[in-house]
Design a protein around this motif. Structure first.
Motif, PDB file in Angstrom:
ATOM      1  N   MET A  56       0.851  -1.196   0.000  1.00 15.18           N
ATOM      2  CA  MET A  56       0.000   0.000   0.000  1.00 15.18           C
ATOM      3  C   MET A  56       0.886   1.246   0.000  1.00 15.18           C
ATOM      4  N   LEU A  57       0.513   2.217  -0.824  1.00 18.77           N
ATOM      5  CA  LEU A  57       1.182   3.515  -0.752  1.00 18.77           C
ATOM      6  C   LEU A  57       0.679   4.265   0.475  1.00 18.77           C
ATOM      7  N   SER A  58       1.567   4.872   1.241  1.00 19.68           N
ATOM      8  CA  SER A  58       1.108   5.763   2.303  1.00 19.68           C
ATOM      9  C   SER A  58       0.450   6.978   1.650  1.00 19.68           C
ATOM     10  N   THR A  59      -0.474   7.602   2.356  1.00 17.70           N
ATOM     11  CA  THR A  59      -1.257   8.665   1.734  1.00 17.70           C
ATOM     12  C   THR A  59      -0.402   9.837   1.270  1.00 17.70           C
ATOM     13  N   GLN A  60       0.754  10.057   1.920  1.00 14.76           N
ATOM     14  CA  GLN A  60       1.596  11.165   1.484  1.00 14.76           C
ATOM     15  C   GLN A  60       2.283  10.875   0.151  1.00 14.76           C
ATOM     16  N   LEU A  61       2.227   9.602  -0.316  1.00 13.37           N
ATOM     17  CA  LEU A  61       2.789   9.249  -1.627  1.00 13.37           C
ATOM     18  C   LEU A  61       1.697   9.084  -2.681  1.00 13.37           C
ATOM     19  N   ASN A  62       0.459   9.413  -2.352  1.00 12.51           N
ATOM     20  CA  ASN A  62      -0.626   9.274  -3.328  1.00 12.51           C
ATOM     21  C   ASN A  62      -0.362  10.041  -4.612  1.00 12.51           C
ATOM     22  N   TYR A  63       0.401  11.119  -4.513  1.00  9.18           N
ATOM     23  CA  TYR A  63       0.663  11.922  -5.706  1.00  9.18           C
ATOM     24  C   TYR A  63       1.398  11.133  -6.777  1.00  9.18           C
ATOM     25  N   LEU A  64       2.178  10.109  -6.385  1.00  2.84           N
ATOM     26  CA  LEU A  64       2.894   9.302  -7.374  1.00  2.84           C
ATOM     27  C   LEU A  64       1.916   8.626  -8.325  1.00  2.84           C
ATOM     28  N   ALA A  65       0.807   8.123  -7.759  1.00  2.44           N
ATOM     29  CA  ALA A  65      -0.202   7.471  -8.587  1.00  2.44           C
ATOM     30  C   ALA A  65      -1.101   8.494  -9.271  1.00  2.44           C
ATOM     31  N   GLU A  66      -1.492   9.542  -8.556  1.00  3.42           N
ATOM     32  CA  GLU A  66      -2.412  10.525  -9.114  1.00  3.42           C
ATOM     33  C   GLU A  66      -1.797  11.301 -10.265  1.00  3.42           C
ATOM     34  N   GLN A  67      -0.470  11.479 -10.246  1.00  2.00           N
ATOM     35  CA  GLN A  67       0.221  12.197 -11.317  1.00  2.00           C
ATOM     36  C   GLN A  67       0.876  11.241 -12.318  1.00  2.00           C
ATOM     37  N   ASN A  68       0.516   9.937 -12.224  1.00  3.95           N
ATOM     38  CA  ASN A  68       1.024   8.910 -13.149  1.00  3.95           C
ATOM     39  C   ASN A  68       2.551   8.842 -13.171  1.00  3.95           C
ATOM     40  N   LEU A  69       3.154   9.094 -12.012  1.00  3.21           N
ATOM     41  CA  LEU A  69       4.616   8.965 -11.917  1.00  3.21           C
ATOM     42  C   LEU A  69       5.041   7.516 -11.741  1.00  3.21           C
ATOM     43  N   VAL A  70       4.109   6.651 -11.331  1.00  2.45           N
ATOM     44  CA  VAL A  70       4.363   5.216 -11.285  1.00  2.45           C
ATOM     45  C   VAL A  70       3.352   4.535 -12.196  1.00  2.45           C
ATOM     46  N   ALA A  71       3.796   3.498 -12.896  1.00  2.70           N
ATOM     47  CA  ALA A  71       2.943   2.763 -13.830  1.00  2.70           C
ATOM     48  C   ALA A  71       3.420   1.320 -13.864  1.00  2.70           C
ATOM     49  N   PRO A  72       2.556   0.375 -14.247  1.00  3.81           N
ATOM     50  CA  PRO A  72       2.955  -1.036 -14.329  1.00  3.81           C
ATOM     51  C   PRO A  72       4.237  -1.222 -15.137  1.00  3.81           C
ATOM     52  N   ASN A  73       5.134  -2.078 -14.616  1.00 10.03           N
ATOM     53  CA  ASN A  73       6.449  -2.440 -15.178  1.00 10.03           C
ATOM     54  C   ASN A  73       7.570  -1.486 -14.790  1.00 10.03           C
ATOM     55  N   CYS A  74       7.265  -0.333 -14.148  1.00 14.28           N
ATOM     56  CA  CYS A  74       8.363   0.538 -13.731  1.00 14.28           C
ATOM     57  C   CYS A  74       9.123  -0.114 -12.576  1.00 14.28           C
ATOM     58  N   VAL A  75      10.385   0.241 -12.441  1.00 14.75           N
ATOM     59  CA  VAL A  75      11.253  -0.305 -11.395  1.00 14.75           C
ATOM     60  C   VAL A  75      11.437   0.761 -10.315  1.00 14.75           C
ATOM     61  N   CYS A  76      11.223   0.360  -9.070  1.00 15.40           N
ATOM     62  CA  CYS A  76      11.205   1.314  -7.961  1.00 15.40           C
ATOM     63  C   CYS A  76      12.213   0.931  -6.879  1.00 15.40           C
ATOM     64  N   LEU A  77      12.771   1.943  -6.258  1.00 12.82           N
ATOM     65  CA  LEU A  77      13.630   1.771  -5.090  1.00 12.82           C
ATOM     66  C   LEU A  77      12.801   2.135  -3.854  1.00 12.82           C
ATOM     67  N   VAL A  78      12.533   1.157  -3.006  1.00 10.57           N
ATOM     68  CA  VAL A  78      11.756   1.384  -1.793  1.00 10.57           C
ATOM     69  C   VAL A  78      12.713   1.822  -0.687  1.00 10.57           C
ATOM     70  N   LYS A  79      12.651   3.105  -0.322  1.00  8.73           N
ATOM     71  CA  LYS A  79      13.596   3.645   0.654  1.00  8.73           C
ATOM     72  C   LYS A  79      13.153   3.402   2.094  1.00  8.73           C
ATOM     73  N   ARG A  80      11.832   3.489   2.342  1.00  5.57           N
ATOM     74  CA  ARG A  80      11.325   3.265   3.691  1.00  5.57           C
ATOM     75  C   ARG A  80       9.992   2.553   3.602  1.00  5.57           C
ATOM     76  N   SER A  81       9.805   1.570   4.472  1.00  4.11           N
ATOM     77  CA  SER A  81       8.532   0.855   4.518  1.00  4.11           C
ATOM     78  C   SER A  81       8.343   0.291   5.916  1.00  4.11           C
ATOM     79  N   VAL A  82       7.131  -0.134   6.180  1.00  3.91           N
ATOM     80  CA  VAL A  82       6.842  -0.784   7.448  1.00  3.91           C
ATOM     81  C   VAL A  82       5.807  -1.868   7.177  1.00  3.91           C
TER      82      VAL A  82
END
Length: 602
Positions: A56-82
């Motif tokens: 799940m994206l934390s709500t403060q990262l919702n902009y990544l999805a809302e602005q289409n900065l992340v899309a299927p098949n992109c490669v991501c570096l997860v810096k912090r998670s819980v």
């Protein structure tokens, strides 16, 4: 980094192990309607070996999805998670910070041949990487509580381990990861604000509550306790101290009463625990998002904001009666920052009584409410945090500016610039200006401040006999039997109190003006209390006249309300004195010097 995924990371994350900066591929993303709460985004991620849809994206990262900065098949570096465990035992990985290292259009498709992850059925990595050399991951809470760990790898440098909880039963998680869908969690946070206990009484019964604001390195959240929780925790909590908080209920935050940047707020319940924490050095003190006073003009009415400024002037404490017939203390101050704008801030209760504005201190307020009363003004709430000369960079910068150049600025008041309201003594006018600029002719009353001298006061009808009740000032009727009747209270009383309603003529160098003064301002002009003046009128006419004679030709700073009123088809300007104070000649001289400099520079 962008060409290879961190194989084994998904298995490690689901088990709560600490994975340093894993590289994962986004397989799918789905929007989840939060109902009355914020929208959430659910992700399916792949590490090349396994896929899992419980990200799940934390709500403060919702902009990544809302602005289409992340899309299927992109490669991501997860810096912090819980990793949180739901009540049914399913793990959910909340992503707190993530960076796209390779956009989807640069990736040929799915990387590797991953299969859905099933706990206990791990897929062996490729033979090219020997399993025996795999180094086990460190759990987040610094102790190995896992019996079946499976293959895992060390992804990058060893991260800092989170502190242990007192009981050791659950790990410490950041505030930013909290949501209503998890049950077992512990946070370690500092109390930055603690309210007084408030009580209520209505048809459903009596009750009490208190609230506090807590902060850690990831964010902040508001916490409220009711009734039994007030008795249990209120005396334990000290503002500025750090505690472990566990098992509170989370719900959508009411943004009308808080400026905290969190979509949720916490309510303490019967299972909640709060335990003091001695290791507190790495927990921040307070988080403020200061807004320039000049920028408040563009903010919406009733917005909750954080401000910092120099306390340019302070008014005396006054007592007012609320609609609920409750007396509260009130104090207005004028706050100025480096924008050169001034805004009136109203303090209430104990803070109004104890505030010391000597030396023009720096004042930071977290969570003040913005009003359009008189243009723009601020008011503190019971949940507001006030800090005098705080130890923060913004305060030091502001102090340096004010001592060097800001003290010489007259400043422009935002509280009176629109005409309504009763701001501080900055909207200076001469009596001629009031007439030439047609103040009071608009839909709302105008307010202005002037320096003027009392030249005459009418003694006739300056006093009336008023209801002695605490919250009533209505005129009473003498029943001629030793009793006095108040029609508003519908009661008869054996006595009354005197109230002043004084008509005075004041003048400056250019014009004069009739003004009306009520109790407080009239007592200031006359230099005597209303009860004493009433006694003189009844018993000593000569002494009564002398009070009025002595009050003539004294000069005051008047803050006035002006409005065009119509009576019997005749329109006339009515000026009412809101406040009268003795002249501070030092401040008055400063203002005159500044005006001379402005005129000379033109």
């Amino acid at each position: 980094m962008t060409g290879k995924l961190s194989e084994g990371a998904i298995e490690a994350l689901t088990k709560g192990s600490d994975v340093s900066n894993p590289v994962l591929q986004l397989v799918n993303i789905r929007k989840i309607d939060g109902g009355s709460g914020p929208v959430r985004f659910r992700l399916m991620m792949s590490d090349g070996l396994h896929t899992m849809s419980s990200f799940m994206l934390s709500t403060q990262l919702n902009y990544l999805a809302e602005q289409n900065l992340v899309a299927p098949n992109c490669v991501c570096l997860v810096k912090r998670s819980v990793t949180n465990v739901l009540k049914d035992g399913r793990p959910v990985v909340i992503i707190l910070d993530m960076e796209v290292v390779k956009p989807a259009d640069q990736v040929g498709g799915k990387i590797g041949d991953p299969t859905p992850y099933v706990e206990g059925q791990s897929k062996a990595p490729q033979p090219a990487v020997p399993t025996p050399s795999a180094r086990p991951l460190q759990p987040q809470n610094g102790s190995d509580g896992l019996t079946n760990r499976g293959p895992s790898r060390d992804f990058g440098k060893k991260p800092m381990s989170a502190p242990n909880t007192p009981s050791g039963t659950s790990k410490v998680v950041p505030i930013a990861s909290l949501n209503p869908y998890q049950s077992k969690w512990t946070i370690r946070a500092r109390v930055t604000n603690k309210s007084a206990i408030r009580t209520w009484s209505n048809s459903r019964g009596d009750g009490k509550l208190f609230s506090m604001e807590i902060v850690d390195e990831s964010g902040e959240i508001r916490v409220t306790g009711f009734n039994q929780e007030v008795d249990k925790f209120y005396s334990l909590i000290e503002q500025g101290k750090v505690y472990y908080f566990s098992k509170g209920s989370l719900k959508i935050a009411n943004k009308q009463y808080t400026s905290l940047k969190n979509d949720y707020e916490m309510t303490l319940n019967g299972e909640s625990t709060i335990i003091p924490c001695d290791d507190s050095q790495d927990v921040p003190m307070v988080q403020c998002d200061f807004v320039s006073i000049a920028d408040l003009e563009a903010r919406e009415k009733d917005a909750i904001v954080d401000v910092i400024g120099v306390c340019k002037s302070v008014e005396d404490v006054t007592r007012i009666t609320t609609k609920n017939s409750r007396e509260v203390s009130k104090r207005n101050i004028q706050l100025m920052d480096m924008s050169g704008k001034i805004i009136q801030v109203t303090m209430w209760g104990k803070e109004a009584e104890t505030f010391d504005g000597t030396g023009q201190p720096i004042l930071a307020i977290k969570g003040a409410r913005l009003s359009d009363f008189g243009g723009r003004s601020l008011s503190t709430l019971y949940s507001s945090t006030m800090m005098i000369n705080p130890d923060m960079p913004e305060a030091y910068k502001l102090r340096g500016w004010y001592d060097k150049e800001g003290h010489a600025l007259d400043g422009q008041s935002m509280t009176e610039m629109r005409g309504g309201g009763g701001g501080g003594p900055t909207n200076w006018k001469t009596l001629a200006d009031v007439k030439n600029e047609h103040l009071g002719h608009g839909d709302k009353a105008d307010y202005f401040t002037c320096i003027a001298t009392v030249v005459y006061m009418r003694k006739e009808n300056c006093l009336y006999q008023a209801c002695p009740s605490k919250d009533c000032n209505k005129k009473v009727v003498d029943q001629q039997n030793g009793m006095y009747r108040c029609e508003k209270c519908d009661k008869e009383f054996p006595d009354f109190k005197y109230r002043l309603m004084l008509s005075a003529n004041v003048a400056d160098f250019g014009d004069n003006q009739w003004v009306t003064c009520f109790q407080d301002s009239a007592e200031t002009l006359l230099g005597q209390k209303a009860d004493y003046i009433g006694q003189l009128k009844d018993s000593n006419e000569a002494a009564f006249d002398e009070v009025f004679q002595n009050a003539n030709f004294n000069t005051f700073v008047f803050r006035n309300r002006v409005k065009l009123e119509t009576y019997n088809d005749e329109s006339r300007i009515k000026v009412t004195v809101v406040e009268a104070k003795p002249v501070d000649h030092k401040e008055y001289s400063k203002r005159l010097i500044m005006n001379i400099r402005k005129i000379a520079a033109q």
